[in-house]
Write a protein that holds these residues in place. Sequence first.
Motif, PDB file in Angstrom:
ATOM      1  N   HIS A 161      45.716 -18.483  11.071  1.00  0.00           N
ATOM      2  CA  HIS A 161      44.372 -18.010  11.378  1.00  0.00           C
ATOM      3  C   HIS A 161      44.387 -17.249  12.695  1.00  0.00           C
ATOM      4  CE1 HIS A 161      43.719 -21.213   8.542  1.00  0.00           C
ATOM      5  NE2 HIS A 161      42.455 -20.922   8.448  1.00  0.00           N
ATOM      6  N   ALA A 162      43.352 -16.416  12.897  1.00  0.00           N
ATOM      7  CA  ALA A 162      43.243 -15.692  14.159  1.00  0.00           C
ATOM      8  C   ALA A 162      42.260 -16.407  15.091  1.00  0.00           C
ATOM      9  CB  ALA A 162      42.774 -14.263  13.900  1.00  0.00           C
ATOM     10  N   PHE A 163      42.741 -16.711  16.291  1.00  0.00           N
ATOM     11  CA  PHE A 163      41.895 -17.337  17.306  1.00  0.00           C
ATOM     12  C   PHE A 163      41.985 -16.519  18.591  1.00  0.00           C
ATOM     13  CE2 PHE A 163      42.479 -21.057  14.576  1.00  0.00           C
ATOM     14  CZ  PHE A 163      41.167 -21.521  14.516  1.00  0.00           C
ATOM     15  N   PRO A 164      40.921 -16.548  19.399  1.00  0.00           N
ATOM     16  CA  PRO A 164      40.955 -15.785  20.649  1.00  0.00           C
ATOM     17  C   PRO A 164      42.026 -16.303  21.610  1.00  0.00           C
ATOM     18  CG  PRO A 164      38.705 -16.398  20.092  1.00  0.00           C
ATOM     19  CD  PRO A 164      39.611 -17.165  19.163  1.00  0.00           C
ATOM     20  N   ASP A 165      42.747 -15.370  22.218  1.00  0.00           N
ATOM     21  CA  ASP A 165      43.715 -15.678  23.273  1.00  0.00           C
ATOM     22  C   ASP A 165      43.067 -15.517  24.634  1.00  0.00           C
ATOM     23  OD1 ASP A 165      46.147 -16.511  22.403  1.00  0.00           O
ATOM     24  OD2 ASP A 165      47.053 -14.523  22.304  1.00  0.00           O
ATOM     25  N   ASN A 166      42.196 -14.506  24.745  1.00  0.00           N
ATOM     26  CA  ASN A 166      41.621 -14.152  26.036  1.00  0.00           C
ATOM     27  C   ASN A 166      40.369 -13.319  25.781  1.00  0.00           C
ATOM     28  OD1 ASN A 166      41.362 -13.948  28.788  1.00  0.00           O
ATOM     29  ND2 ASN A 166      43.068 -12.509  29.056  1.00  0.00           N
ATOM     30  N   SER A 167      39.542 -13.215  26.804  1.00  0.00           N
ATOM     31  CA  SER A 167      38.350 -12.387  26.652  1.00  0.00           C
ATOM     32  C   SER A 167      37.930 -11.815  27.995  1.00  0.00           C
ATOM     33  CB  SER A 167      37.198 -13.206  26.060  1.00  0.00           C
ATOM     34  OG  SER A 167      36.767 -14.204  26.977  1.00  0.00           O
ATOM     35  N   SER A 168      37.137 -10.747  27.922  1.00  0.00           N
ATOM     36  CA  SER A 168      36.536 -10.155  29.104  1.00  0.00           C
ATOM     37  C   SER A 168      35.060  -9.916  28.807  1.00  0.00           C
ATOM     38  CB  SER A 168      37.228  -8.832  29.447  1.00  0.00           C
ATOM     39  OG  SER A 168      36.540  -8.182  30.496  1.00  0.00           O
ATOM     40  N   PRO A 169      34.122 -10.545  29.539  1.00  0.00           N
ATOM     41  CA  PRO A 169      34.333 -11.570  30.561  1.00  0.00           C
ATOM     42  C   PRO A 169      35.012 -12.825  29.970  1.00  0.00           C
ATOM     43  CG  PRO A 169      32.036 -10.795  30.553  1.00  0.00           C
ATOM     44  CD  PRO A 169      32.691 -10.271  29.333  1.00  0.00           C
ATOM     45  N   HIS A 170      35.602 -13.631  30.855  1.00  0.00           N
ATOM     46  CA  HIS A 170      36.216 -14.879  30.419  1.00  0.00           C
ATOM     47  C   HIS A 170      35.144 -15.840  29.903  1.00  0.00           C
ATOM     48  CE1 HIS A 170      40.185 -13.901  31.722  1.00  0.00           C
ATOM     49  NE2 HIS A 170      39.825 -13.744  32.989  1.00  0.00           N
ATOM     50  N   VAL A 171      35.572 -16.764  29.049  1.00  0.00           N
ATOM     51  CA  VAL A 171      34.688 -17.792  28.514  1.00  0.00           C
ATOM     52  C   VAL A 171      34.050 -18.575  29.669  1.00  0.00           C
ATOM     53  CG1 VAL A 171      34.641 -19.958  27.195  1.00  0.00           C
ATOM     54  CG2 VAL A 171      35.997 -18.019  26.367  1.00  0.00           C
ATOM     55  N   GLY A 172      32.715 -18.616  29.685  1.00  0.00           N
ATOM     56  CA  GLY A 172      31.996 -19.386  30.691  1.00  0.00           C
ATOM     57  C   GLY A 172      31.911 -18.738  32.058  1.00  0.00           C
ATOM     58  N   VAL A 219      29.682 -13.481  36.354  1.00  0.00           N
ATOM     59  CA  VAL A 219      30.148 -12.215  36.931  1.00  0.00           C
ATOM     60  C   VAL A 219      29.048 -11.601  37.794  1.00  0.00           C
ATOM     61  CG1 VAL A 219      31.819 -11.748  35.103  1.00  0.00           C
ATOM     62  CG2 VAL A 219      29.479 -10.982  34.823  1.00  0.00           C
ATOM     63  N   ALA A 220      29.458 -10.972  38.883  1.00  0.00           N
ATOM     64  CA  ALA A 220      28.498 -10.386  39.823  1.00  0.00           C
ATOM     65  C   ALA A 220      28.012  -9.027  39.324  1.00  0.00           C
ATOM     66  CB  ALA A 220      29.140 -10.255  41.198  1.00  0.00           C
ATOM     67  N   THR A 221      28.883  -8.323  38.592  1.00  0.00           N
ATOM     68  CA  THR A 221      28.541  -6.994  38.072  1.00  0.00           C
ATOM     69  C   THR A 221      28.401  -7.065  36.559  1.00  0.00           C
ATOM     70  OG1 THR A 221      29.902  -6.057  39.835  1.00  0.00           O
ATOM     71  CG2 THR A 221      29.275  -4.586  38.034  1.00  0.00           C
ATOM     72  N   ALA A 222      27.331  -6.491  36.037  1.00  0.00           N
ATOM     73  CA  ALA A 222      27.124  -6.496  34.588  1.00  0.00           C
ATOM     74  C   ALA A 222      28.276  -5.780  33.892  1.00  0.00           C
ATOM     75  CB  ALA A 222      25.800  -5.819  34.248  1.00  0.00           C
ATOM     76  N   PRO A 223      28.926  -6.422  32.922  1.00  0.00           N
ATOM     77  CA  PRO A 223      30.031  -5.761  32.215  1.00  0.00           C
ATOM     78  C   PRO A 223      29.516  -4.633  31.314  1.00  0.00           C
ATOM     79  CG  PRO A 223      29.568  -7.895  31.231  1.00  0.00           C
ATOM     80  CD  PRO A 223      28.671  -7.782  32.430  1.00  0.00           C
ATOM     81  N   LYS A 224      30.344  -3.616  31.110  1.00  0.00           N
ATOM     82  CA  LYS A 224      29.970  -2.499  30.227  1.00  0.00           C
ATOM     83  C   LYS A 224      30.398  -2.770  28.790  1.00  0.00           C
ATOM     84  CE  LYS A 224      29.961   1.302  33.566  1.00  0.00           C
ATOM     85  NZ  LYS A 224      30.465   0.704  34.828  1.00  0.00           N
ATOM     86  N   GLN A 225      31.340  -3.712  28.645  1.00  0.00           N
ATOM     87  CA  GLN A 225      31.883  -4.052  27.333  1.00  0.00           C
ATOM     88  C   GLN A 225      32.204  -5.536  27.294  1.00  0.00           C
ATOM     89  OE1 GLN A 225      35.301  -1.361  27.638  1.00  0.00           O
ATOM     90  NE2 GLN A 225      34.796  -0.639  25.588  1.00  0.00           N
ATOM     91  N   VAL A 226      32.249  -6.085  26.093  1.00  0.00           N
ATOM     92  CA  VAL A 226      32.843  -7.405  25.890  1.00  0.00           C
ATOM     93  C   VAL A 226      34.054  -7.193  25.001  1.00  0.00           C
ATOM     94  CG1 VAL A 226      32.556  -9.679  24.829  1.00  0.00           C
ATOM     95  CG2 VAL A 226      30.698  -8.691  26.187  1.00  0.00           C
ATOM     96  N   LYS A 227      35.183  -7.790  25.404  1.00  0.00           N
ATOM     97  CA  LYS A 227      36.418  -7.670  24.631  1.00  0.00           C
ATOM     98  C   LYS A 227      36.988  -9.060  24.363  1.00  0.00           C
ATOM     99  CE  LYS A 227      37.752  -3.234  26.652  1.00  0.00           C
ATOM    100  NZ  LYS A 227      38.892  -2.386  26.960  1.00  0.00           N
ATOM    101  N   ILE A 228      37.501  -9.243  23.168  1.00  0.00           N
ATOM    102  CA  ILE A 228      38.184 -10.489  22.825  1.00  0.00           C
ATOM    103  C   ILE A 228      39.540 -10.143  22.221  1.00  0.00           C
ATOM    104  CG2 ILE A 228      38.125 -12.642  21.522  1.00  0.00           C
ATOM    105  CD1 ILE A 228      35.103 -12.405  21.362  1.00  0.00           C
ATOM    106  N   TRP A 229      40.597 -10.679  22.839  1.00  0.00           N
ATOM    107  CA  TRP A 229      41.950 -10.486  22.319  1.00  0.00           C
ATOM    108  C   TRP A 229      42.317 -11.692  21.466  1.00  0.00           C
ATOM    109  CZ3 TRP A 229      40.442  -8.804  27.109  1.00  0.00           C
ATOM    110  CH2 TRP A 229      40.724  -7.462  27.429  1.00  0.00           C
ATOM    111  N   PHE A 230      42.758 -11.424  20.226  1.00  0.00           N
ATOM    112  CA  PHE A 230      43.131 -12.499  19.315  1.00  0.00           C
ATOM    113  C   PHE A 230      44.644 -12.680  19.276  1.00  0.00           C
ATOM    114  CE2 PHE A 230      38.842 -11.595  18.263  1.00  0.00           C
ATOM    115  CZ  PHE A 230      38.325 -12.804  17.828  1.00  0.00           C
ATOM    116  N   ASP A 231      45.078 -13.803  18.703  1.00  0.00           N
ATOM    117  CA  ASP A 231      46.513 -14.103  18.641  1.00  0.00           C
ATOM    118  C   ASP A 231      47.188 -13.471  17.422  1.00  0.00           C
ATOM    119  OD1 ASP A 231      45.437 -15.701  16.697  1.00  0.00           O
ATOM    120  OD2 ASP A 231      46.066 -17.599  17.587  1.00  0.00           O
TER     121      ASP A 231
END
Length: 119
Positions: A22-33, A36-48
């Motif tokens: 199965h595919a599960f997240p390895d990492n994300s931007s912003p990180h889980v939980g 952040v001081a600056t509003a992100p322009k994107q959300v990214k999730i890297w899967f395994d």
Amino acid sequence: MRIPLLAALLLALVAAPAAFAHAFPDNSSPHVGATVATAPKQVKIWFDGEIEPVFSTLLVKNAAGKQVSAGKGEVDKHDHALLETALPANLPPGKYAVYWSVIAHDGHHTEGHFAFTVK
Ligand SMILES: [Cu+2]
């Protein structure tokens, strides 16, 4: 008590190889939980593992439950293990929930959610 425990251990051993497919997240931007001081322009999730572009979605909702991200999100054209979505400029401070749902190349579906906060 001994037999159910043994059965549970055997079941875990049998189930483990399938779980790796199965595919599960390895990492994300912003990180889980993250906060952040600056509003992100994107959300990214890297899967395994690579995920199917047609069936994989990434939605970001604000604290009121309103979707703030663009469309259903998309798998990166050059990296099929990366799911991403754009956010509007100047996202207001608050707590946001990220909902992801993907189909791995083995056809298995996984989904989950996590939060991040813009200060
Ligand atoms: Cu699988």
